[in-house]
Design an enzyme around this catalytic site. Structure first.
Site, PDB file in Angstrom:
ATOM      1  N   GLU C  13      -0.291  37.657 -46.067  1.00  0.00           N
ATOM      2  CA  GLU C  13       0.873  38.303 -46.352  1.00  0.00           C
ATOM      3  C   GLU C  13       1.499  37.917 -47.698  1.00  0.00           C
ATOM      4  O   GLU C  13       1.477  36.511 -48.137  1.00  0.00           O
ATOM      5  CB  GLU C  13       2.013  38.050 -45.595  1.00  0.00           C
ATOM      6  CG  GLU C  13       3.146  38.884 -45.324  1.00  0.00           C
ATOM      7  CD  GLU C  13       4.075  38.849 -46.716  1.00  0.00           C
ATOM      8  OE1 GLU C  13       4.468  39.981 -47.040  1.00  0.00           O
ATOM      9  OE2 GLU C  13       4.033  37.974 -47.347  1.00  0.00           O
ATOM     10  N   CYS C  60       9.776  38.246 -43.086  1.00  0.00           N
ATOM     11  CA  CYS C  60       8.527  38.761 -42.942  1.00  0.00           C
ATOM     12  C   CYS C  60       8.207  39.559 -41.896  1.00  0.00           C
ATOM     13  O   CYS C  60       8.693  39.569 -40.885  1.00  0.00           O
ATOM     14  CB  CYS C  60       7.615  37.370 -42.536  1.00  0.00           C
ATOM     15  SG  CYS C  60       5.921  37.799 -42.519  1.00  0.00           S
ATOM     16  N   CYS C  63       4.614  37.930 -39.384  1.00  0.00           N
ATOM     17  CA  CYS C  63       5.123  37.163 -38.212  1.00  0.00           C
ATOM     18  C   CYS C  63       6.628  37.598 -37.944  1.00  0.00           C
ATOM     19  O   CYS C  63       7.520  36.891 -37.812  1.00  0.00           O
ATOM     20  CB  CYS C  63       5.142  35.880 -38.698  1.00  0.00           C
ATOM     21  SG  CYS C  63       6.532  35.354 -40.073  1.00  0.00           S
ATOM     22  N   HIS C  67      11.809  34.708 -37.501  1.00  0.00           N
ATOM     23  CA  HIS C  67      13.028  34.307 -38.310  1.00  0.00           C
ATOM     24  C   HIS C  67      14.160  34.941 -37.508  1.00  0.00           C
ATOM     25  O   HIS C  67      15.351  34.568 -37.620  1.00  0.00           O
ATOM     26  CB  HIS C  67      12.891  34.924 -39.699  1.00  0.00           C
ATOM     27  CG  HIS C  67      11.979  34.396 -40.193  1.00  0.00           C
ATOM     28  ND1 HIS C  67      11.906  33.173 -41.000  1.00  0.00           N
ATOM     29  CD2 HIS C  67      10.634  34.746 -40.695  1.00  0.00           C
ATOM     30  CE1 HIS C  67      11.014  32.683 -41.777  1.00  0.00           C
ATOM     31  NE2 HIS C  67       9.971  33.840 -41.640  1.00  0.00           N
ATOM     32  N   ARG C 481       2.564  30.510 -37.717  1.00  0.00           N
ATOM     33  CA  ARG C 481       2.055  29.713 -38.577  1.00  0.00           C
ATOM     34  C   ARG C 481       2.522  28.540 -38.809  1.00  0.00           C
ATOM     35  O   ARG C 481       2.074  27.606 -39.719  1.00  0.00           O
ATOM     36  CB  ARG C 481       2.038  30.547 -40.190  1.00  0.00           C
ATOM     37  CG  ARG C 481       1.151  31.648 -40.297  1.00  0.00           C
ATOM     38  CD  ARG C 481       1.881  32.757 -41.303  1.00  0.00           C
ATOM     39  NE  ARG C 481       1.216  33.958 -41.078  1.00  0.00           N
ATOM     40  CZ  ARG C 481       1.094  34.660 -40.341  1.00  0.00           C
ATOM     41  NH1 ARG C 481       2.091  34.661 -39.094  1.00  0.00           N
ATOM     42  NH2 ARG C 481       0.405  35.958 -40.294  1.00  0.00           N
ATOM     43  N   SER C 504       4.913  28.289 -43.833  1.00  0.00           N
ATOM     44  CA  SER C 504       3.987  28.432 -45.152  1.00  0.00           C
ATOM     45  C   SER C 504       4.703  27.677 -46.323  1.00  0.00           C
ATOM     46  O   SER C 504       3.863  27.586 -47.357  1.00  0.00           O
ATOM     47  CB  SER C 504       3.924  29.994 -45.391  1.00  0.00           C
ATOM     48  OG  SER C 504       2.920  30.388 -44.643  1.00  0.00           O
ATOM     49  N   CYS C 548       1.355  33.068 -45.609  1.00  0.00           N
ATOM     50  CA  CYS C 548       2.494  34.137 -45.619  1.00  0.00           C
ATOM     51  C   CYS C 548       3.181  33.821 -46.788  1.00  0.00           C
ATOM     52  O   CYS C 548       4.050  32.781 -46.523  1.00  0.00           O
ATOM     53  CB  CYS C 548       2.978  34.177 -44.334  1.00  0.00           C
ATOM     54  SG  CYS C 548       4.634  35.434 -44.375  1.00  0.00           S
ATOM     55  N   CYS C 551       7.289  34.763 -46.283  1.00  0.00           N
ATOM     56  CA  CYS C 551       7.876  33.757 -45.397  1.00  0.00           C
ATOM     57  C   CYS C 551       8.221  32.557 -46.377  1.00  0.00           C
ATOM     58  O   CYS C 551       9.355  31.926 -46.486  1.00  0.00           O
ATOM     59  CB  CYS C 551       6.971  33.253 -44.279  1.00  0.00           C
ATOM     60  SG  CYS C 551       7.268  34.209 -42.893  1.00  0.00           S
TER      61      CYS C 551
HETATM   62  N1  NFV Z   1       4.978  31.315 -42.593  1.00  0.00           N
HETATM   63  C1  NFV Z   1       5.302  32.254 -42.116  1.00  0.00           C
HETATM   64 FE1  NFV Z   1       5.829  33.163 -41.077  1.00  0.00          FE
HETATM   65  C2  NFV Z   1       5.004  32.729 -39.681  1.00  0.00           C
HETATM   66  N2  NFV Z   1       4.525  32.575 -38.816  1.00  0.00           N
HETATM   67  C3  NFV Z   1       7.143  32.276 -40.436  1.00  0.00           C
HETATM   68  O1  NFV Z   1       8.123  31.544 -39.965  1.00  0.00           O
HETATM   69  O2  NFV Z   1       4.559  34.458 -41.666  1.00  0.00           O
HETATM   70 NI1  NFV Z   1       5.305  35.716 -41.991  1.00  0.00          NI
END
Ligand code: NFV
Ligand code: HEM
Ligand code: HEM
Ligand code: SF4
Ligand code: SF4
Ligand code: F3S
Ligand SMILES: [Mg+2]
Lengths: 282, 390, 554
Positions: C13, C60, C63, C67, C481, C504, C548, C551
């Site tokens: 991502e 994101c 994922c 959040h 992640r 990340s 990601c 994120c």
């Molecule tokens: N790093 C990250 Fe995320 C995740 N899993 C999140 O908090 O990916 Ni978009």
């Protein structure tokens, strides 16, 4: 060069008065001090005033419900009914507005469009002196029979609020795709920060109108009560009761006088001009 | 360039029957609000279509629209990617990386000038020379111009690509704007939503394959078939709205009975989208169905215009203060009332004083005297008489 | 010494740039740079805290939901709210489903092409592929005809010359080790997984309206109405659909994903010695299984492992998290090197990299939009491997046997976990453990509904007028992640400060004030690079973390 008016001039029953609008009602005072009845508000003005008032009461109550539906009747389409009533009232409101707009051009000098817009320097000066009066900065006032300079300015703003409220209202109808509003007023959201903007403005204007109404009704009662000039009843029956000399002096008391006095710059010269006017009438 | 077998034969190869295929075509016709008689034409067009090259750019995004794309069900993403489109550049799924990825993009641009679809996901940051998004060391704001200018059409997927979306919301420092704004003059179809409903993307592409033209759009470039109607007017809870039956607390009896979410801040009454009919994830659900209000994610500047999400109306002020229209209104009314009251007291005092003066004056004028207007001081003292201010 | 730049790193991502120096065929130094910034923490300021999750969720779309959860938890923590049991379980089901779907997509669609040579699959014998598939799994789709169909389709596709997303891959690179049959099987499962992920994520739609970006969270619980007997709420029919979807997910993980990972890993055991990384692992713990709100009730435990010492599990408290920006494109009041706890965190963008277009970041002290989070001043690795190690070290009843089983099957020791391959294995193990736990949470939910408890939200603090003038709170979440934290300060019913410290960000962190590398940078050290023009190995190690960037920077 003519002479100053005599006592006799001033005691003459119809001295300086536009005959068609003034009838003496009380002969116990010296003629200049006595109260006369002035026909100010013609029928369409009074009619639209009360239709508008009634529509606004309904629109405010139903609008508040739409904004925050605080009750419902089980089994009934409460919201549908409320919105229907809101729209019926809205149409009455608009109809009344159309008639009143027509009367801006067809009515007497108190209800004409020119009564709302300061069209001459004297009118403008009155805005200043009227403001000073409200702020207790001066005691005396230029005489006015119809709307005073400040009130007429307020009404002008209120008319504009009504117009925007109508636009936003029908734009809200149009948002649902209801024709012809969707086509006619599709542009409204784009100049009012989107659909939510239209709603907020419609909602805020309700409060602005309510605020105006409170001030307006309160001061109508106040002015009537303190001045005893028949203000309250005037909007029902059409006439006000005013001292004769006031009518003569008033900006809108005699259009014939107006053309003369409006060229003057201050109270003193205006008084002189009035005296001159009275003299020349003879 | 060698042309592919069409989608139809590809589907046959995957064991999908002609009946299924016609079902898909019928579904697409319905999505596009075409009469049922169009289904065969849709079917024929899709079946015969070559694979259209696609360059899918991501700027200031969260990849939500890419994920939505992966959830495509009619046709599925596999069918789209392998049989209908040639997704030559898409950072999230492509095999190549770095220089090789860049080369894939260049290759498509030079092989198919004005013959590829540019999909833009995410907003374009134009502040400070584009430093807020660089790819391969290049400012995304430059890349997006280059790619979209040379495209057959640009499809802006999601609200970020539509008008700056989240990065463009109040407080965002990056000068984020939408693709249409970033590439003036480009032919852009906007599919706002956060993310977009993928069914609207596939329907847009199918419309092109069928009619060799892009679907009709509104003034904001959103296809009418998807964004032509208010959510509120298609909502399954509308009857409760009309009744005045509203959810007033999460999880209450009303919520379980599927009453209207208006009082919880639902933005269905100001949002144009087909969520209630198209739904998400293969028609499974949409926000209101599952119990939460719509937040208006297909609308311009929705992060600011539609928030706070749990209040029906936005707050008033430059942005995001917690002042509501009612607070402003009540303040106004209160202020006017207070001022009027103060003024009333003042007027009363003045009236009493001038009444006294007037009585004296009256005594003076009962006998014939000089006219009031010839004596300005006398006039001043009795000035309130006959006043008609309102 | 050769400098290699890989930008964009694809199949992740977002926007990641990796620069490495290669000496003697291995990476000797590395820089990880996030190249996109949105300013979410600034955008959140001044808004209604109850809205925060809707904004934060957009950190994101991959994922997605994590959040949202961290955000509502932070507000609930600030206001002292305890959510009803149904809401807790529904949140577990959504979060657990996210793990499963996200991990499977990562393996097949983001990572597999690093190990699977698609072009080599054209040489595969469908019958032999069928034999291979049947030898490792009972998965139904495994006939020679099935694999022949996939192979034919692939041939037509390649013959068209329009290779689409497979164009310009590193096909034929010497680091590809799978036989053609394994490659063909993987391609088939790549396609199957595409269909599978679309189906399984309907659990999110049933519980949360849609995916990505489910829309049923509220501060205090969920907006989802639950009532088995209602026509309008999530009822018995919807619930049984969820039950079926969970079963389908379990079948795919057990019969396809796990066997594939084991099969692929068998050919790449050398990668158990590559990509070691920092050696400090952290997990905030996740999936509360009772209503106490205590970390002890988490299904996956909270804890920390330092310097690969599995014998010593250490505590994790939120106070010890802080970020510096010495090498990040931000400035801090009082100095970029002074660690700031998120409650006092600042987000002041100040780009200090080269003016685009540029060739290299070399010579620039600041080189990333990621901040540098540290725990007690130490860099950490977070993610499935960290979670599995913490659970393993705590003797977790489900994780320990699963890990031991995989290690046994591959014939490697626990040390093999600290590696690129270890991350892939840990992710698979975790997926299997969680997909089976989903069944348990699902029956917890139906059992609780059976008692007549339909409560889903605590509305006592819904009205902002009921809040104190000032409040602050944090929300922890173990995202797919890794360890995710949101910190919120509320003042006069509005957000005064909001900070995200994201998995990340931990892993992709640039150097800190003391010059210590982040997890990706450290893991790249020692990674072999056979051909600097085709940096496949760099992708392998970086992808093993499932980066990601949306994120990480937010
Ligand atoms: N790093 C990250 Fe995320 C995740 N899993 C999140 O908090 O990916 Ni978009
Ligand atoms: C003159 C023509 C008017 C029309 C056509 C009109 C129409 C409407 C409509 C259609 C709505 C519903 C909005 C929706 O559901 O989306 C509405 C709401 C409302 N109206 Fe009017 N209206 C008019 C005038 C007024 C006036 C004069 C007032 C008050 C003085 C008023 C007060 C309100 C209020 C408070 C709401 C609720 C707004 C909200 O919170 O969303 N309306 N109006
Ligand atoms: C008991 C209630 C009311 C009384 C006694 C009353 C009285 C009056 C009077 C005496 C005037 C003439 C003003 C002047 O002398 O300059 C007037 C004008 C006006 N009033 Fe009222 N009013 C009442 C309620 C309202 C309400 C509720 C509204 C609307 C919110 C309203 C709106 C207006 C407007 C717009 C004018 C200008 C009229 C025109 O020239 O057409 N009035 N009212
Ligand atoms: S529109 Fe929404 S889903 Fe799409 S990239 Fe932007 S934030 Fe993500
Ligand atoms: S739930 Fe929302 S969209 Fe549906 S009827 Fe109510 S207000 Fe309208
Ligand atoms: S929030 Fe968005 S997804 Fe549809 S229901 Fe509202 S437009
Ligand atoms: Mg942060």
């Amino acid at each position: 060069m003519t002479t100053l008016p005599t006592q006799a001039d001033l005691h003459a029953p119809e001295a300086g008065l536009p005959a068609n609008v003034v009838r003496p009602i009380d002969q116990s005072l010296p003629p200049m001090m006595e109260r006369v009845r002035v026909y100010v508000w013609e029928i369409p003005v009074r009619l639209t005033h009360w239709v508008t008032f009634a529509a606004l009461v309904v629109l405010t109550i139903t609008g508040s419900y739409i904004a925050d539906p605080f009750f419902f009747t089980p089994g009934q389409d409460t919201m549908r009914l409320v919105r229907f009533i809101h729209l019926v009232a809205a149409f009455s409101f608009v109809a009344s507005g159309v008639l009143r707009t027509y009367w801006l051009f067809a009515g007497n000098q108190f209800s004409r469009w020119s009564a709302f817009i300061p069209t001459n320097r004297r009118h403008l000066r009155e805005v200043v002196s009227q403001t000073q009066f409200y702020l207790f900065l001066r005691k005396d006032l230029p005489g006015i029979l119809g709307h005073n300079a400040l009130a007429s300015g307020t009404y002008l703003v209120v008319f504009l609020l009504f117009l925007v409220q109508t636009l936003t209202g029908f734009a809200l109808v149009g948002i649902h795709g209801t024709q012809p509003w969707a086509t006619l007023l599709g542009w409204v959201p784009s100049v009012m920060f989107g659909e939510q903007g239209v709603r907020v403005i419609h909602h805020l204007l309700m409060w602005a109108i309510v605020a105006f109404a409170i001030h307006h009704v309160y001061s109508a009662i106040l002015v009537d009560h303190i001045e005893r000039n028949g203000l309250m009843s005037s909007i029902f029956a059409g006439s006000k009761f005013v001292a004769r000399w006031r009518v003569i002096e008033a900006r809108d008391g005699g259009i014939a006088l107006d053309s003369l006095v409006s060229k003057q710059d201050d109270d003193e010269s205006r008084a002189e001009a009035l005296a001159t006017a009275l003299r020349t009438r003879e | 360039m060698a042309r592919q077998d069409g989608l139809y034969s590809a589907l046959l190869a995957r064991g999908i029957t002609r009946r299924d295929f016609l079902k898909f075509s019928a579904a697409m016709s319905a999505a596009l609000a075409l009469p049922a008689s169009y289904a065969p034409r849709v079917a024929a067009a899709v079946a015969a279509a070559p694979r259209i090259p696609v360059i899918w750019l991501e700027g200031q995004d969260c990849a939500g629209n890419t994920e939505a794309f992966l959830r495509a069900s009619h046709p599925t993403v596999a069918e789209l990617v392998l049989d209908t489109l040639s997704v030559d550049y898409h950072e999230t799924i492509m095999a190549a990386a770095g220089a090789q990825a860049e080369a894939a993009m260049r290759g498509t641009m030079s092989t198919y000038p004005n013959g590829y679809i540019a999909v833009v996901e995410g907003s374009v940051p134009v502040a400070d020379g584009g430093v807020y998004c660089t790819i391969g060391g290049k400012a995304f704001s430059d890349t997006v111009i280059e790619v979209c200018r040379g495209a057959l059409v640009t499809i802006a997927v999601g609200s970020c690509a539509f008008d700056g979306g989240l990065p463009g919301a109040a407080g965002g420092p990056t000068g984020a704007i939408g693709a249409g704004h970033a590439v003036p003059g480009a032919k852009v179809i906007n599919l706002p939503g956060c993310p977009m409903n993928v069914q609207n993307l596939t329907a847009t592409i199918v419309h092109f394959l069928t009619f060799k033209a892009w679907p009709a759009t509104d003034a904001m470039g959103r296809p009418l078939f998807a964004y032509g109607q208010l959510i509120h007017d298609q909502c399954e809870r509308r009857a409760h709205f009309e009744r005045g039956e509203y959810v007033t607390a999460w999880g209450d009896e009303a919520a379980r009975s599927g009453w209207c979410l208006y009082q919880m801040g639902c933005k269905g009454p100001e949002t144009y989208a087909n969520c209630p009919t198209a739904r998400f994830n293969d028609g499974t659900s949409w926000p209101v169905k599952s119990g939460h209000g719509c937040v208006g994610c297909t609308m311009p500047n929705f992060w600011d215009q539609m928030s706070p999400f749990y209040r029906r109306l936005p707050t008033v002020g430059p942005f995001a203060t917690d002042t509501t229209a009612d607070q402003v209104g009540l303040g106004l009314v209160g202020g006017v009332t207070a001022l009027t009251a103060v003024h009333a007291v003042g007027s009363y005092v003045r009236k009493r004083r001038s009444d006294a003066d007037a009585r004296a004056e009256l005594a003076a004028v009962s006998a014939p005297v000089a006219p009031p207007m010839a004596d300005s001081s006398a006039r001043s003292d009795s000035s309130t008489e006959g006043r008609t201010d309102r | 010494m050769t400098r290699i730049v890989v930008d964009p790193i694809t199949r992740i991502e977002g926007h990641l740039r990796i620069e490495v120096e290669v000496a003697n065929g291995v990476v000797s130094d590395a820089w990880s740079s996030g190249t996109m910034f949105r300013g979410l923490e600034l955008i959140l300021k001044g808004r209604d805290p109850r809205d925060a999750w809707v904004f934060a969720q957009r950190a994101c779309g991959v994922c997605t939901t994590v959040h949202a959860l961290a955000s509502v938890r932070s507000v609930e923590n600030a206001l002292g709210l305890r959510i009803p049991r149904n809401a807790r379980i529904v949140r577990n089901l959504i979060a657990g489903t996210q793990y499963v779907q996200d991990h499977v997509i990562h393996f097949y669609h983001l990572h597999a092409l690093d190990w699977v040579d698609v072009v080599s699959a054209l040489k595969a014998d469908p019958a032999a592929t069928s034999t291979l598939a049947q030898s490792i799994s009972d998965h139904a789709l495994s006939s020679p005809a099935y694999f022949k169909g996939v192979k034919d389709k692939l041939s037509t596709f390649v013959a068209s010359g329009q290779l689409g997303p497979f164009a310009n891959g590193y096909w034929g690179h010497p680091a590809y080790k799978l036989p053609p049959e394994a490659n063909l099987m993987a391609v088939a499962h790549y396609l199957e997984a595409l269909d599978w992920q679309r189906e399984v994520i309907r659990i999110h739609a049933l519980l949360g309206a849609k995916n990505p970006h489910p829309q049923t969270y509220v501060v205090g619980g969920m907006a989802l109405a639950l009532d088995p007997n209602s026509t309008t709420a999530l009822n018995a029919r919807g619930l049984s659909e969820i039950g079926e979807l969970i079963k389908g997910a379990q079948a795919f993980v057990d019969e396809v994903y796990i066997p594939d990972v084991l099969a692929v890993a068998g050919f790449y055991k050398d990668w158990a010695g590559i990509g070691k990384g920092i050696g400090n692992y952290m997990s905030y713990g996740e999936f509360p299984e009772d209503d106490s709100g205590e970390p002890t009730a988490f299904y996956l435990p909270r804890g920390r492992i330092m310097a690969r010492d599995l014998g010593k599990l250490q505590a994790v408290v939120q106070d010890s998290v802080a970020e510096t920006v010495s090498h990040s494109y931000y400035t801090y009041d009082g100095g970029d090197a002074t660690p700031r706890h998120p409650f006092d965190g600042q987000t002041r963008p100040a780009y200090a990299g080269p003016k685009p277009p540029f060739e290299t970041l070399e010579g620039h002290d600041k080189y990333s939009w990621l901040k540098a989070p540290r725990y007690d001043d130490e860099p950490m690795e977070v993610g499935p491997l960290a979670r599995m190690l913490v659970a393993y070290a705590s003797g977790h009843a489900d994780v320990k046997p699963a890990v031991d089983g995989v290690l046994g099957k591959l014939g490697v020791g626990a040390d093999a976990l600290f590696s690129t391959l270890g991350r892939i294995g840990a992710r698979a193990i975790e997926t299997q453990v969680i997909v089976h736990r989903l069944g348990r949470w699902f029956s917890d939910l139906t059992a609780n509904l059976d008692t007549g408890d339909l409560a889903i939200a605590d509305g006592t603090k819904w009205d902002p007028a009921s809040w104190p003038a000032q409040a602050q709170g944090f929300g922890f979440e173990e995202a797919p992640r890794g360890s995710l934290g949101h910190w919120i300060k509320i003042k006069d019913q509005a957000i005064d400060n909001y900070q995200l410290v994201v998995p990340s960000t931990w892993n992709g962190s640039p150097r800190d004030a003391k010059g210590r590398r982040g997890a990706w940078e450290e893991a790249l050290i020692g990674t072999p690079v056979a051909d600097p023009a085709q940096p496949l190995e760099i992708l392998r190690t970086i992808h093993s973390f499932d980066p990601c960037m949306a994120c990480a920077v937010h």
